[in-house]
Motif scaffolding. Sequence first.
Motif, PDB file in Angstrom:
ATOM      1  N   MET A  20      -6.631 -16.863   7.052  1.00  0.00           N
ATOM      2  CA  MET A  20      -7.393 -15.685   6.652  1.00  0.00           C
ATOM      3  C   MET A  20      -6.632 -14.486   7.564  1.00  0.00           C
ATOM      4  N   HIS A  21      -6.325 -13.203   6.881  1.00  0.00           N
ATOM      5  CA  HIS A  21      -5.959 -12.164   7.613  1.00  0.00           C
ATOM      6  C   HIS A  21      -6.788 -11.727   8.791  1.00  0.00           C
ATOM      7  N   PRO A  22      -6.090 -11.242   9.736  1.00  0.00           N
ATOM      8  CA  PRO A  22      -7.012 -10.429  11.104  1.00  0.00           C
ATOM      9  C   PRO A  22      -7.303  -9.176  10.295  1.00  0.00           C
ATOM     10  N   ASN A  23      -8.546  -8.552  11.005  1.00  0.00           N
ATOM     11  CA  ASN A  23      -9.205  -7.494  10.793  1.00  0.00           C
ATOM     12  C   ASN A  23      -8.866  -6.327  11.085  1.00  0.00           C
ATOM     13  N   THR A  24      -8.915  -5.345  10.600  1.00  0.00           N
ATOM     14  CA  THR A  24      -8.576  -3.968  11.123  1.00  0.00           C
ATOM     15  C   THR A  24      -9.927  -3.099  11.238  1.00  0.00           C
ATOM     16  N   GLU A  25      -9.918  -1.933  11.883  1.00  0.00           N
ATOM     17  CA  GLU A  25     -11.184  -1.154  12.122  1.00  0.00           C
ATOM     18  C   GLU A  25     -11.031   0.218  11.336  1.00  0.00           C
ATOM     19  N   GLY A  26     -10.194   0.331  10.316  1.00  0.00           N
ATOM     20  CA  GLY A  26      -9.968   1.446   9.618  1.00  0.00           C
ATOM     21  C   GLY A  26      -8.689   2.236   9.997  1.00  0.00           C
ATOM     22  N   ILE A  27      -8.409   3.437   9.359  1.00  0.00           N
ATOM     23  CA  ILE A  27      -7.205   4.020   9.565  1.00  0.00           C
ATOM     24  C   ILE A  27      -7.408   4.976  11.006  1.00  0.00           C
ATOM     25  N   LEU A  28      -6.677   4.719  11.782  1.00  0.00           N
ATOM     26  CA  LEU A  28      -6.912   5.591  13.131  1.00  0.00           C
ATOM     27  C   LEU A  28      -6.098   6.947  12.945  1.00  0.00           C
ATOM     28  N   GLU A  29      -4.749   6.798  12.466  1.00  0.00           N
ATOM     29  CA  GLU A  29      -4.070   8.142  12.315  1.00  0.00           C
ATOM     30  C   GLU A  29      -3.263   8.446  10.930  1.00  0.00           C
ATOM     31  N   SER A  30      -3.295   9.622  10.473  1.00  0.00           N
ATOM     32  CA  SER A  30      -2.551  10.085   9.353  1.00  0.00           C
ATOM     33  C   SER A  30      -1.583  11.071   9.813  1.00  0.00           C
ATOM     34  N   SER A  31      -0.406  11.197   9.480  1.00  0.00           N
ATOM     35  CA  SER A  31       0.536  12.209   9.611  1.00  0.00           C
ATOM     36  C   SER A  31       0.823  12.940   8.396  1.00  0.00           C
ATOM     37  N   LEU A  32       1.130  14.368   8.646  1.00  0.00           N
ATOM     38  CA  LEU A  32       1.520  15.361   7.793  1.00  0.00           C
ATOM     39  C   LEU A  32       2.837  16.011   8.453  1.00  0.00           C
TER      40      LEU A  32
END
Length: 132
Positions: free
Chosen positions: A1-13
């Motif tokens: 089973m894959h490890p979990n994430t807590e969502g997107i932390l950063e987005s770049s422009l």
Amino acid sequence: MHPNTEGILESSLYVTDLARSVSFYKKIFGFEVIGDFGERGCAMKAGKRHVLLLFKKGGSLNIVSPHDGDGELHLAFAIGADELTRWGAWLAENGITVEETQAWKLGGHSLYFRDPDRHLLEVATPGVWTIY
């Protein structure tokens, strides 16, 4: 089973004029700078647990860094349903053209507009996705 994430932390422009973009995101969204990378870019607080990274296009080429990009990108920002009308008025007051409005099947609504580098931005109410 894959490890979990807590969502997107950063987005770049990636932007052509860093000062202009910082000013835009401060004024239009109320984001604050929380990290300064000098002429290379900065980090802005874009919600409780989200960071918007603004990088100067080509600003990382003289250092070892994977951060660079080009083209018109898209980001969507979550807003409350009761904020949609205020957003439309705020954008108009600031001379920003709403390119499209969308009413989604699940009951959500979106407004689409551009930042100074023509990145497509969206403010979206709940009901856009089954998870939002």
